[in-house]
Scaffold this active site. Sequence first.
Site, PDB file in Angstrom:
ATOM      1  N   LEU A 655       0.836  -1.197   0.000  1.00 40.33           N
ATOM      2  CA  LEU A 655       0.000   0.000   0.000  1.00 40.33           C
ATOM      3  C   LEU A 655       0.872   1.250   0.000  1.00 40.33           C
ATOM      4  CD1 LEU A 655      -2.943   1.078   0.242  1.00 40.33           C
ATOM      5  CD2 LEU A 655      -2.544   1.198   2.714  1.00 40.33           C
ATOM      6  N   HIS A 656       0.634   2.146  -0.966  1.00 43.65           N
ATOM      7  CA  HIS A 656       1.428   3.375  -1.032  1.00 43.65           C
ATOM      8  C   HIS A 656       0.584   4.543  -1.515  1.00 43.65           C
ATOM      9  CE1 HIS A 656       1.940   1.242  -4.896  1.00 43.65           C
ATOM     10  NE2 HIS A 656       1.989   2.439  -5.463  1.00 43.65           N
ATOM     11  N   LEU A 657       0.867   5.691  -0.924  1.00 47.11           N
ATOM     12  CA  LEU A 657       0.185   6.943  -1.234  1.00 47.11           C
ATOM     13  C   LEU A 657       1.060   7.767  -2.179  1.00 47.11           C
ATOM     14  CD1 LEU A 657      -1.982   9.217  -0.571  1.00 47.11           C
ATOM     15  CD2 LEU A 657      -0.421   9.915   1.265  1.00 47.11           C
TER      16      LEU A 657
END
Length: 760
Positions: A655-657
């Site tokens: 998960l990455h923003l």
Amino acid sequence: MSESMEIDDASKPQGEEQKGKPIVVILVGAPGSGKSTFCEQVISLSTRPWVRVCQDTIGNGKAGTKAQCLQSASSALADGKSVFIDRCNLDRAQRAEFVKLGNSQVDVHAVVLDLPAKLCISRSVKRSGHEGNLQGGKAAAVVNRMLQNKELPKLSEGFARITFCHNESDVQGALNTYSALGPLDTLPQGAFGQKNPDAKVQVGITKFFKKTESPANVGPATTNIQESASSKIAEEKDPHLKGPVSFSANTGEKLTEDEDPVMGSVGLDVSMNDAPTLAFPSISTSDFKFNHEKASDIIVEKAEEFVNKIKNARLVLVDLTHRSKILSLVKAKATKKNIDSNRFFTFVGDITQLYSQGGLRCNVIANVANWRLKPGGGGVNAAIFSAAGPALDVATKARAKSLLPGNSLVVPVPSTSPLFSREGVTHVIHVLGPNMNPERPNCLNNDYGTGCKILREAYTSLFESFASIIKSQAKLPKGTIEIPGFKQSEVQDHSDSAPRNSEQKIKRENFHESARSKKCKGSQAEVGSDISDSSAAKVNLSNEKFDGSTKKAWGSWAQALYHIAMHPEKHKDDVLEISDDIVVLNDLYPKGRRHLLVLARHQGLDRLADVRNEHLHLLKTMHAVGLKWAEKFLQEDASLVFRLGYHPDPSMRQLHLHVISQDFDSKHLKHKKHWNSFNTAFFLDSVDLIEEVSSQGKAILKNDENLLSMELRCHRCRSAHPTIPRLKSHIGNCEAPFPANLLQNGRLVCAPSNAAAVDS
């Protein structure tokens, strides 16, 4: 082409009179692609006056000539009517005279119905009462013959607009667009929906023919359609169609900035898209001057042995040019032997850039090495060592100092190598073949008895090494792989792949961690069940859901972010910030002047589908960190504007923003999918996601695969543009305010001094 192409005058220069004018729409497609149905539905729904010109009925209800079609179209245009040219028009020569109907008062469009070959054949075979009497048994041969020579239209031919339709959804979108045209309406110019400009007949057609029972008047369908009454019919309709049928996927040409890259598996069956794949050049036929006929026989012989035993893997013979003699020979001989073209095929392209330039994923590539295993010397060897960087040379030297003819050496590609990070290559297999070049060491002086023996050993060793990589990545039990000519003990114990040379003692090392991941895309545990021919269930990636009910399989190239998140101390040179919850780093291929990634450090959070209410605090932390970095950059450059968000189906695990500036001033923004992944609903704003998880307990994700193929539209004024270069030129000067929805709820982050300019 998911978004219906809106009737729009945004592409017109300011001040130009907006005036409707007649359109010539040239339909391009094989029999059975739905050209006539398309025309009839538009004509029945549109308020614009249309005339359909069909060569099958132009002669008082009977087949006529191209000249009659041109005359009929000219007459309709003179009356102010728009015209559909309902012919196959599958190459430039067949379209040229109709394109000339265009002028300053008449626009010429093309609608390309590039639907799957098996769908066109199925429709053609089943239909009755066809205007051109192309139905039943003869239809399959004619459609196949036409598709082998198709030449997709280009704007340079003189078209103002080209719409490519690859599936029924695309066709419906185009139908809606043209049906909605009023007498004075115009459409944006450019090419829309194009995937692969050089694609020939879909490879899967071979499999379709084998499954289809051919009617008696055609005979058994094969991959080489013989001259018959059916083929003569095709030549009468389109005399340019000639030559033997070929199904090799030679689609590796480098694409220009204004063309879309090849997506996925270059036309192969979906079930093979993500299978373990070995790309290899021809051994010894270049610098080592081995006879091409003899070499091609051995390649086909050993490849056939491999594909008959290893069920879920692919072999790809690669060369740089379509004029390659060895590719032509191998392709013809493989076709003659009916080797499954989804499992073994040829490909034109640079072996070090098969994914980035050709869209072909290959986790293993072979190198035609020299006996000292040194970089340089020209050809494939120099290219692979150069593309891989110094890390490959170091890793190779750690395993062996030299190599004997007929042997191979597997070297895991270090994660620091561009081949790993950019192309997804986990292993390079060095292989040395026989030498027939007197200017190189150990020349065999035209002794082809010895030469052929060594070349067979070289390909046996190469394919055995590939099998050992599959076994190691899938962690199969010993004894499940069986390959003719390969000793079981060698297959079982070959995971470190030392050369089969007793004089060379090489220290055994573990495989690179990412290379043996259970989640290696296409080579997960289920691959083992394919290899051993068991009936265990397989992962069907094409049916993957966004709600997390089906776990996604990640290729080893896609594990890089996961490894950084779990072990940031090993990547100190790349990481900007580390805490217990997050890691911050620059995107390796930024799509704006500033583009950061904020990675979650929690296990089991591969993507948004894994997020639940208990992760809400983490999402807020990631957002706060992203805001902090955006504000830091704004202090350095107050003109920047940032947006923070996620992709619902990312290409990289963990998960990455994204924290990305909205200038999109980057040399890495090259393709439509790059733009649309940040400027359509595919990009989910962080503030909206936090609210959704807070209220719903999870992210509500929709699988809209068409978002990435939408028309290119400016993210500020929403004007349409045909190519990335044209779009970049526009956004560099566009001063329109951002859309109202982005100005709400803190979706855009800008300096206080720039706020008025953003929403003015």
